[in-house]
Design an enzyme around this catalytic site. Structure first.
Site: not given
Ligand code: NAP
Ligand code: GCO
Length: 265
Positions: A146, A159
């Site tokens: 992230s 986080y």
């Molecule tokens: P999201 O939309 O909240 O999806 C998260 C997924 O993880 C869902 O399928 C959820 O399904 C599953 N999950 C959560 N806890 C779990 C557990 N304990 N065991 C198994 N499955 C679990 O998140 P996203 O935005 O796609 O993010 C995915 C990854 O990218 C995360 O690691 C997040 O930190 C990272 N990330 C996101 C962003 C962003 O801007 N969106 C940026 C940087 C990094 P269930 O609830 O059914 O388990």
């Molecule tokens: C926040 C956001 C970010 C993104 C991502 C950025 O609240 O700042 O959720 O943390 O999820 O991790 O890279």
């Protein structure tokens, strides 16, 4: 150039938390490159809707109800993948949550829950697949880090601590298992439009953009939020033989945020 450089034909990929969002796009990309897909989530309704969506795309994904923080559930899932699809060649530790609470108001349990899912679980799942990768002397582990692997901000202490730790876990797996031809790298998405960030993009009661939405657009040279499809190319690169000499690297897919001081207001 060898046209098979980015092919994943014959490979087995496990993408955790790939019911929707970034994980779903990652699994789709790996399938498009030829991999057989396994994924998991916790909620039955998410599992079923994801299976339906994968099927509509012609992807025969194997879905599992598995909480990545529970080692026994993870071991059972990996064993079933091995007996049905084959041993895991590509692991993407994608499952993750965030809790946006001022640190002095956050409970210890809330802090622990985020660290458990975002840092302890990638250890658990990687530990479950590495022995077979060692035997095969081949494997790809990709941890979804992230911006908060590098930067802090208000309300995301747990986080940021977890994602900073995940960066170093990535580097340590790379260090410890590189000699087995296992590459472990990270992808650091910028701000991506998924359910996780939906609260940061909600329209205000007067119809104006959320202040954080405007902030991120001003902070991103690409002047937009990312979408999950922006991660498809980077993940296929890190999952394929094209990155066989890339190890311990965090590939930031952020539209340039980390390079930019931000547009003058
Ligand atoms: P999201 O939309 O909240 O999806 C998260 C997924 O993880 C869902 O399928 C959820 O399904 C599953 N999950 C959560 N806890 C779990 C557990 N304990 N065991 C198994 N499955 C679990 O998140 P996203 O935005 O796609 O993010 C995915 C990854 O990218 C995360 O690691 C997040 O930190 C990272 N990330 C996101 C962003 C962003 O801007 N969106 C940026 C940087 C990094 P269930 O609830 O059914 O388990
Ligand atoms: C926040 C956001 C970010 C993104 C991502 C950025 O609240 O700042 O959720 O943390 O999820 O991790 O890279």
């Amino acid at each position: 150039m060898n046209s098979n450089l980015f092919s994943l034909n014959g490979k087995v990929a496990l993408v955790t938390g790939a019911a929707y969002g970034i994980g779903f796009a990652i699994a789709e990309a790996l399938a498009e490159a030829g991999a057989k897909i396994a994924f998991n989530c916790r909620k039955p309704e998410h599992l079923q809707s994801a299976l339906d969506e994968y099927s509509k795309l012609g992807i025969e994904a194997r879905g599992y109800l598995c909480d990545v923080t529970k080692e026994d559930e993870v071991k059972a899932m990996v064993a079933d993948i091995e007996s049905t699809l084959g041993s895991v060649d590509i692991l993407v530790n994608n499952a993750g949550i965030i809790r946006r609470i001022p640190m002095h108001e956050m409970s210890v349990d809330e802090f622990r829950e985020v660290v458990d899912i975002d840092l302890n679980a990638p250890f658990i799942v990687a530990k479950a697949v590495i022995p077979a990768m060692m035997k095969k002397r081949s494997g790809k582990i990709i941890n979804i880090c992230s911006m908060m692997s590098e930067l802090g901000r208000e309300t995301v202490s747990a986080y940021a601590a977890a994602k900073g730790g995940l960066k170093m876990l990535t580097r340590n797996i790379a260090s410890e298992y590189g000699e087995y031809n296992i590459q472990c790298n990270g992808i650091g998405p910028g701000y991506i439009a998924t359910p996780q960030t939906a609260p940061l993009r909600e329209r205000q009661p007067d119809g104006s953009r959320h202040p954080f939405d405007s902030f991120i657009v001003a902070k991103t040279p690409a002047a937009r939020w990312g979408n999950p499809d922006d991660l498809k190319g980077p993940v296929v690169f890190l999952a394929s033989q094209a990155s066989d000499f890339v190890n311990g690297h965090i590939l930031y897919v952020d539209g340039g945020i980390l390079a930019y001081i931000g547009k003058q207001p």
